[in-house]
Design a protein around this motif. Structure first.
Motif, short mmCIF file in Angstrom:
data_model
loop_
_atom_site.label_atom_id
_atom_site.label_comp_id
_atom_site.label_asym_id
_atom_site.label_seq_id
_atom_site.Cartn_x
_atom_site.Cartn_y
_atom_site.Cartn_z
N ALA A 1 -25.35 11.78 -49.59
CA ALA A 1 -26.41 11.08 -48.87
C ALA A 1 -25.85 10.30 -47.69
N ARG A 2 -24.55 10.26 -47.57
CA ARG A 2 -23.92 9.46 -46.51
C ARG A 2 -23.00 10.38 -45.70
N THR A 3 -23.60 11.08 -44.78
CA THR A 3 -22.86 12.02 -43.96
C THR A 3 -22.86 11.53 -42.52
N SER A 4 -21.69 11.50 -41.93
CA SER A 4 -21.63 11.08 -40.54
C SER A 4 -21.32 12.28 -39.66
N LYS A 5 -21.91 12.23 -38.50
CA LYS A 5 -21.62 13.24 -37.48
C LYS A 5 -21.27 12.51 -36.20
N ILE A 6 -20.18 12.93 -35.61
CA ILE A 6 -19.74 12.29 -34.37
C ILE A 6 -19.52 13.38 -33.34
N SER A 7 -20.08 13.16 -32.19
CA SER A 7 -19.93 14.15 -31.12
C SER A 7 -20.07 13.44 -29.79
N THR A 8 -18.95 13.20 -29.13
CA THR A 8 -18.99 12.48 -27.85
C THR A 8 -18.07 13.19 -26.85
N PRO A 9 -18.54 14.26 -26.29
CA PRO A 9 -17.71 14.94 -25.28
C PRO A 9 -17.46 14.03 -24.08
N THR A 10 -16.26 14.15 -23.53
CA THR A 10 -15.83 13.24 -22.47
C THR A 10 -15.16 14.04 -21.36
N VAL A 11 -15.40 13.60 -20.16
CA VAL A 11 -14.77 14.23 -18.99
C VAL A 11 -14.12 13.14 -18.15
N ILE A 12 -12.90 13.39 -17.70
CA ILE A 12 -12.19 12.42 -16.85
C ILE A 12 -11.65 13.19 -15.64
N LEU A 13 -12.01 12.69 -14.48
CA LEU A 13 -11.47 13.25 -13.24
C LEU A 13 -10.55 12.21 -12.62
N THR A 14 -9.32 12.59 -12.38
CA THR A 14 -8.32 11.62 -11.91
C THR A 14 -7.61 12.16 -10.68
N ASP A 15 -7.42 11.26 -9.77
CA ASP A 15 -6.61 11.60 -8.60
C ASP A 15 -5.35 10.74 -8.61
N GLN B 1 -21.06 11.48 -22.99
CA GLN B 1 -22.41 11.39 -23.55
C GLN B 1 -22.42 12.10 -24.88
N GLY B 2 -22.89 11.43 -25.87
CA GLY B 2 -22.87 12.06 -27.18
C GLY B 2 -23.73 11.32 -28.17
N ARG B 3 -23.57 11.70 -29.40
CA ARG B 3 -24.40 11.15 -30.47
C ARG B 3 -23.56 10.95 -31.71
N ASN B 4 -23.71 9.81 -32.28
CA ASN B 4 -23.14 9.52 -33.60
C ASN B 4 -24.28 9.29 -34.57
N THR B 5 -24.17 9.86 -35.73
CA THR B 5 -25.23 9.69 -36.73
C THR B 5 -24.62 9.40 -38.08
N GLU C 1 -31.69 9.53 -40.86
CA GLU C 1 -30.50 9.70 -40.02
C GLU C 1 -30.51 8.62 -38.95
N ARG C 2 -29.57 7.73 -39.04
CA ARG C 2 -29.48 6.64 -38.07
C ARG C 2 -28.61 7.11 -36.91
N ARG C 3 -29.17 7.07 -35.76
CA ARG C 3 -28.51 7.67 -34.60
C ARG C 3 -28.10 6.63 -33.56
N GLN C 4 -27.02 6.95 -32.89
CA GLN C 4 -26.63 6.23 -31.69
C GLN C 4 -26.39 7.28 -30.62
N ASP C 5 -27.25 7.30 -29.65
CA ASP C 5 -27.05 8.18 -28.50
C ASP C 5 -26.34 7.37 -27.43
N ILE C 6 -25.11 7.77 -27.16
CA ILE C 6 -24.24 6.94 -26.32
C ILE C 6 -24.01 7.64 -24.99
N THR C 7 -24.21 6.88 -23.93
CA THR C 7 -23.87 7.36 -22.60
C THR C 7 -22.97 6.31 -21.96
N THR C 8 -21.79 6.72 -21.58
CA THR C 8 -20.88 5.79 -20.92
C THR C 8 -20.33 6.44 -19.66
N GLY C 9 -19.91 5.60 -18.78
CA GLY C 9 -19.30 6.11 -17.55
C GLY C 9 -18.65 4.98 -16.80
#
Lengths: 466, 905
Positions: free
Chosen positions: B310-324, B342-346, B443-451
């Protein structure tokens, strides 16, 4: 390299010393220091005839000896015992060692001329709860006691405001009363939950001699006695709490299992009954109350041994007669039965005084003296006329040995001693030989339904001695 | 000869020092008195708690324990294993079993960067290592420092920093295949990594893919599936300019493990079937299907013969970094990055309405609740529950199985619960009839957007002065909400707030969304709560370093600003106001709309000096003064219900320093450090469900101080070229140092339950980690590229985390100083000291001068010593019945192993 080593070792040692020596005690919120303390005896001594309300934090340390599983506790410390009434029902059990904060409770009496108690103690699940359990499972053996000792401990204090407080060293104590049994008239159900059930609501227990008695307190609701039959054919011990009610000390059993009446009904070692109190006011219905342990029964008809003296002018004696009971006379068979007598001495002496009147040539001897070792009171039946159990089935069903011939029955109207006879010299010797239980002596008056069976027999000063 | 004798003498000295320190300290640890256990809480609200309290290690430990304060332990094994610091290496390898936390710090005090980009969460301050889980091959290269010190990547933090270099052009050219098999969190892992290296045309590409899988982890009901994908591309335009693009994605599905009381573990121990010795060993290594011993996990149950959690977590936060990377001059360079994720943790939970709590370990389902000396004594229930727990029978109070979740039972109840709802969606007369779910999986969700962006400038000046400066800004927006994951055989769920029933059963009060009352919720629909937390952070920092002949010095400073606010997307019946409503009285709680925006300005200064005694011996001294804002996760009283912020929040103030002696000799390498850190004005917030109040209770303090100090020792002594002795010791003391004030609120009312309550916290241990952790090992390095090492590890002074409300005058108000309950309430339990023995061995081969094959076997806790490694006091407590809510614990795994085979060319 040596310098490096020394430097390193030095740092290690310094760090060790500085750090390892640092031990710290954790903070503590303010905790009430030990409050004033009272013993149970000191609490009792506070009472002055009026209720006392505690308004300060005072601690009473005691062990729970008994509960009714609801709101009543019985507490004990080494100075005494006292009853405690809770405001709410809560989980406090026998053997719990408590600290009771008396603040908010009241020292009062549980009723008029009843026990002193600590009343209205908050045991709720909130922060106002005044009970702190210090330990569980404390030993709390009952005090061994007899009815006579308990009764003898009773005194009274009358306060200036007229309040009477009965006192006893055993008030509130958990006791074990030994050598007790119920009166033969006790029958029916224990707990009265309604008034339509056929049971007796007031009970007494007696010692083996039926000389001393004590009220047996019943409580409803949480008791496990519900609809249990009183084992009137047994004697034994009862564990319970002693309290006062209406000036009388009474026992409240702890549980049905604590009524350990698993011995045969116990008999007296010796017996002396003058029947001086047998005035005409004593009839079949109040006979057992007047002469505890004795029975006045009928196995035929409705007439029983009764008191003879005029009311207000004792000494009386018991009298059995068929005179003036119908024409022709009704047939009556009357039994006067002693309390059970312990057969611990084959040479016990039976003695009684008797007189006769109105005997006829055809019926000059209507009195028999009988002995039975297996007489059992039938607790299931009732005599609707007298409100008493009907023992017609048990009296005649018992084996009675006729020992009349061992006595000299006086035919005159003046009392003469019928003899001091050793039971071993009677016809009952065989039945008593090797027998360790109890036996009963019965004085049976048998009257026929034909004319002239109207002899009157009088008895007094019955004694059984070693 | 003299030199040899001198060497031997010094080696003896070194070994003596190691053993002396090791034994003395461990003996000291044993003299600490053991305090009595005490009790507390139940049913704490386990929000999707990303706070980690240990150094992040994806390792062998019982790390994924789902407790409320302890939360998950996640991380990357090789991240710290790649550190050259001997102390850290031992920490990683051997201390994690005991859930050791570096210097007792929370992991929001460790700065983690990737290619110079800060990846710590703006809300929790913690770096989510699961974002790059499984990417062990690409995160091997890092700049790392523990504790204070100069950093050319960022101001750093008190626990130090990691900067992971994941530029494709830095990876060794070639293919690497790694296969691992073990019995910890995952059973198998396969990783493939290919890097081109920098080609002649200035391109570099790197890809890495990994998969991790465990149908059942070491603990029953902890299945694991994880992928790790990394793609990197660098283009070197010139010697001065390189552009790098990396993207990574590491989705994880993991079932959690619960923490339990001694009673629950004991009851489930009695349910353990009797196995033969051979079966026990097999179970130890490969797990078994039966819940047994001290790894009872109440989060799962059988459904159709299969384990379902009953306590299953899912984590998915793909990330992209562009560096010069711009090399402006031979002595100056600028690294600038922009990044986004941008991703989702549940995390799933059971929910219920109008039926008994389905949690098998609910405190009222434990036999002790009805024990003969309990206030609720009931011999029938006591005997019935005891037998049910020991035989896997039925709970007479619920009709469901005890011990584990009864999925079939919940389905049965839902399928027989036909009900008609009136006034659906608030439309009079509109009804709906169907099987109303009394139990669901939500399902408790966190939709995360960072930049954000990040720029770092480094330049070497004259006179050996080095300047570093940086600027960065980041924004994070997280939407918190929940959906129905599974109706468990029902047709619908009604969106009502059962916590509001205790306030009023009015039709509006009990609505979670008064703008859509009596909403019929289907699978996947949003219900309950819906809000966003928005965080902005900007930072400007700089550092100057200078080297002298005998000294190196540095100084750095940072200025930063953090702002955040809550925006409610639902207007609930308990707080039926929007921030956009006119004429609201001051202080009126609102659930819909934007809260006040909180702004915090912070600074940090640090400096250090290294004195070079000679080429082998250094002494370093560092000091810092740092302020930090309160975390947004700790800033709102009840973010799921309203916009109210915790009153009296302030910036944290940190004063820290350390002194270190480093030695580097041919026969001895290591360091010893003394550190001291005072952290003031911390904000502390925990929530739990109280079924007397019938609502969630929020307990917070805003002025909590603590002092962490201790000694660290890491040594490697070389006996001879083949044999070395390695030792590590961390002996600390982490204590609260003041009496904060507490405020208590409830979710179903704006009125505070308590405020200004003094908490007598001084000198209590922070807890949650052993304050003493030590390791002493011997390693043999053979000439033919194989090695073997054995390590004895000892842990002590591990205190349970405390419930602050038990350290208040109110908690002991009814007692006097001589009552035994006073100590039971106030004492802090110390977990038993423990040891483990680890073995490491490996062999590598070079084939045809081109191919490399290696085998590494790590066996942890070879004696299968299972002990409590974490404990917490429950937040709920009963001042009359001290043991009603006893402590909860987690246990270490027993014997675990990991065999890794790598092939590369």
């Amino acid at each position: 390299m040596k310098k490096t080593t020394h430097l390193f070792l030095g740092m290690v040692l310094i760090a060790s010393m500085v750090f390892f020596s640092c031990k710290k005690t954790h903070d503590m919120p303010p905790v009430i220091p030990s409050t004033g303390t009272l013993t149970i005896a000191q609490v009792r001594a506070l009472y002055n005839g009026s209720n006392i309300k505690f308004t300060q934090d005072i601690s009473l340390y005691a062990t729970v000896t008994m509960t009714d599983g609801y709101k009543t506790l019985y507490l004990r410390d080494n100075t005494g015992a006292i009853m405690l009434r809770q405001l709410n029902a809560h989980g406090i059990y026998e053997g719990d060692s408590l600290r009771v904060n008396l603040n908010g409770s009241t020292l009062d009496m549980s009723g008029a001329q009843s026990s002193l108690q600590i009343d209205s103690v908050d045991v709720s699940s909130t922060s106002s709860n005044k009970i702190i359990k210090l330990a569980l499972g404390a030993s709390h053996p009952p005090i061994q006691l007899t009815i006579a000792q308990a009764n003898a401990s009773v005194t009274n204090t009358v306060y200036a405001n007229g309040t009477t407080l009965p006192l006893s060293a055993y008030d509130g104590q958990l006791v074990q009363l030994n050598g007790v049994q119920f009166a033969p008239t006790a029958t029916g159900l224990y707990i009265p939950l309604n008034t339509t059930a056929t049971y007796i609501t007031t009970l007494k227990i007696y010692d083996c001699g039926a000389v001393n008695s004590m009220p047996f307190s019943l409580y409803s609701g949480t008791s496990d006695f519900l609809y249990k039959y009183i084992p009137i054919n047994n004697s034994g011990s009862i564990i319970g709490a002693l309290t006062f009610y209406n000036g009388a000390i009474q026992i409240t059993p702890r549980s049905y299992q604590d009524m350990m009446l698993n011995q045969p009904r116990c008999g007296v070692d010796t017996l002396t009954q003058s029947f001086a109190a047998a005035t005409s006011a004593v009839t079949g219905s109040n006979f057992s109350a007047t002469f505890p342990g004795w029975g006045s029964w009928t196995t035929y008809g409705s007439v029983v041994w009764a008191g003879s003296a005029s009311v207000g002018s004792p000494p009386g004696y018991l009298s059995a007669t068929n005179y003036n009971f119908g024409s022709p006379q009704a047939r009556n068979e009357m039994w006067l039965v002693t309390p059970p007598i312990q057969n611990n001495n084959p040479n016990k002496k039976i003695s009684f005084d008797m007189s006769m009147a109105f005997q006829t040539a055809a019926h000059n001897q209507q009195l028999s003296v009988l002995l039975s070792t297996n007489y059992q009171i039938d607790s299931m039946s009732k005599n609707p006329n007298l409100g008493l159990p009907n023992y017609t089935t048990s009296l005649p069903n018992a084996n009675w040995v006729d020992i009349t011939s061992s006595f000299s029955l006086n035919p005159s109207g003046s009392f003469v001693n019928a003899g001091v006879i050793s039971v071993s010299s009677t016809a009952a010797q065989t039945a008593l030989s090797g027998y360790n239980g109890t036996y009963y002596i019965a004085f049976r008056y048998r009257a026929s339904s034909i004319a002239d069976s109207s002899q009157t027999v009088n008895i007094r000063n019955v004694s059984i001695k070693n | 000869m003299n030199f040899k004798m001198g060497m031997q003498k010094n080696v003896k000295y070194g070994v003596f020092i190691l053993c002396f320190l090791f034994c003395v300290i461990n003996t000291q640890a044993q003299t600490d008195s053991t305090t009595s256990p005490a009790s507390i809480n139940d049913d704490e609200v386990d929000s999707l708690d990303i706070r980690s309290n240990t150094l992040p290690v994806f390792n062998a430990t019982g790390g994924d324990v789902s407790g409320n304060v302890a939360a998950q332990v996640q991380g990357v094994n090789s991240l710290l294993g790649a550190s050259r610091d001997l102390f850290i290496q031992s920490n990683i390898m051997h201390f994690i079993t005991a859930r050791f936390r570096y210097r007792g710090y929370n992991t929001n005090n460790m700065l983690v960067m990737m290619n110079g980009v800060r990846i710590n969460s703006l809300e929790t301050g913690v770096a989510s290592f699961s974002a790059f889980g499984g990417m062990n091959d690409v995160i091997r290269y890092m700049d790392q420092k523990t504790g204070l010190g100069a950093s050319r990547f960022g101001f750093g933090d008190i626990a130090g920093y990691f900067n992971l270099n994941i530029f494709a052009s830095t990876f060794r050219k070639g293919l690497r295949i790694t296969y691992s098999q073990g019995n910890r969190i995952f059973k198998e892992r396969l990783t493939l990594t290919y890097s081109t290296g920098l080609t002649k045309k200035g391109w570099a590409f790197s890809v890495s893919a990994s998969g991790r899988y465990a149908e059942r982890g070491y603990v029953p009901g902890t299945a694991f599936q994880g992928l790790g994908l990394f793609v990197g591309a660098d283009k070197k335009f010139s010697e001065k300019n390189t552009l790098s693009l990396v993207g990574f994605w590491a989705p994880i599905i993991q079932q959690r493990q619960s923490m339990e009381t001694d009673e629950a573990y004991g009851l489930m121990n009695n349910f353990t079937p009797k196995y033969s010795v051979g079966q026990q060993l097999s179970n130890t290594l490969f797990g078994s299907n039966v819940s047994a011993n001290n790894h009872y996990n109440s989060y799962w149950g059988y459904q159709n013969g299969q384990i379902r959690s009953a306590r299953t977590s899912k984590i998915s936060t793909p990330t992209v970094i562009l560096t010069d990377l711009w090399k402006i001059t031979p002595k100056s360079n600028l690294t600038a990055s922009i990044y986004g994720s941008q991703g989702r943790n549940t995390l799933t939970y059971l929910n219920y309405y109008g039926v008994p709590n389905p949690a098998p370990d609910y405190y009222k389902y434990m036999p002790s609740y009805y024990g003969p000396t309990s206030d609720n004594a009931n011999p029938y229930l006591y005997n019935a529950l005891t037998q049910a727990w020991q035989t896997g029978g039925i709970n007479p109070l619920t009709g469901l199985q005890v011990g584990q979740i009864d999925w079939d039972g919940m389905y049965r109840i839902n399928q027989n619960n036909v009900q008609t709802v009136a006034n659906v969606d608030g439309i009079p007369g509109k009804t709906y009839t169907g099987k109303r779910a009394a139990y669901i999986v939500e399902e408790r969700r966190q939709d995360i957007t960072t930049g954000g962006f990040n720029a770092i400038y480094n330049t070497e000046l004259k006179n050996e002065i080095h300047l570093t400066g940086g600027i960065n800004a980041a924004i994070s927006n997280t939407r918190y909400y929940k959906v129905v994951n599974d109706l468990l055989g029902g047709d619908y769920w009604l969106d009502l707030n059962q916590l509001a029933n205790s306030v009023s059963t009015g039709s509006n009060t009990i609505q979670n969304n008064i703008n859509n009352p009596n909403k019929i919720i289907r699978q996947g629909d949003v219900f309950g709560y819906d809000y966003n937390i928005n965080v902005n952070r900007e930072e400007l920092w700089g550092q100057v370093e200078k080297s002298f002949k005998r000294f190196d010095v540095y100084a750095s400073a940072t200025f930063n600003h953090t702002s955040f606010y809550r925006k409610g997307n639902m207007e609930n019946g308990l707080f039926p106001y929007s921030s956009s409503d006119y004429g609201l009285p001051a202080g009126q709680s609102t659930s819909l709309g934007k809260s006040t925006t909180l702004n915090f300005w912070n600074y940090g200064v640090k400096a250090g000096i290294t004195y070079k005694i000679n080429g082998h011996n250094y002494i370093t001294l560092n000091g810092a003064c740092i302020s930090k804002p309160p975390l947004p996760t700790n800033a709102f009283i009840s973010p799921s219900s309203r916009n109210d912020v915790i009153p009296g929040m302030n910036n944290e103030q940190i004063f820290t320093g350390d002194i270190t002696y480093n030695v580097r000799l041919s026969w001895l390498k290591g360091r010893i450090t003394y550190y001291i850190t005072q952290i003031n004005n911390q904000t502390w917030l925990r929530s739990y469900f109280d079924d007397d109040y019938k609502t969630n209770i929020n307990y917070f303090m805003t002025d909590m101080n603590q002092l962490n100090q201790g000694v660290e020792l890491g040594l490697e002594g070389v006996i001879n070229p083949k044999i070395s002795i390695l030792g590590a010791l961390a002996y600390g003391q982490y204590l609260y140092t003041n009496r904060p004030t507490a405020t208590i609120s409830a979710d179903n009312t704006a009125q505070l339950l308590e405020s200004g309550r003094t908490v007598y916290l001084k000198n209590y241990h922070v807890g949650g980690t052993p304050e003493l952790a030590s390791s002493l090992g011997v390693r043999y390095n053979a000439t033919k590229k194989w090695y073997i090492g054995a390590y004895f590890n000892y842990f002590a002074n591990n205190y349970v985390t405390i419930n602050p409300d038990r350290r208040t005058a109110e908690a002991v108000a009814k007692y006097i100083s001589t009552d035994p309950q006073v100590n039971q309430i106030l004492n802090q339990e110390k977990l038993p000291n423990a040891y483990t023995i680890d073995l490491l061995m490996g062999k590598s081969f070079q084939l045809k001068n081109k191919y490399y094959l290696s085998f590494n076997l790590m066996i942890n806790n070879i004696t299968n010593n299972i002990f409590k490694n974490f404990g917490e006091e429950q937040l709920r407590h009963n001042i009359n019945i001290i043991n009603e809510f006893p402590n909860k614990y987690s246990y270490t795994m027993g014997l675990t192993y990991q065999l890794t085979t790598s092939f590369s060319f």
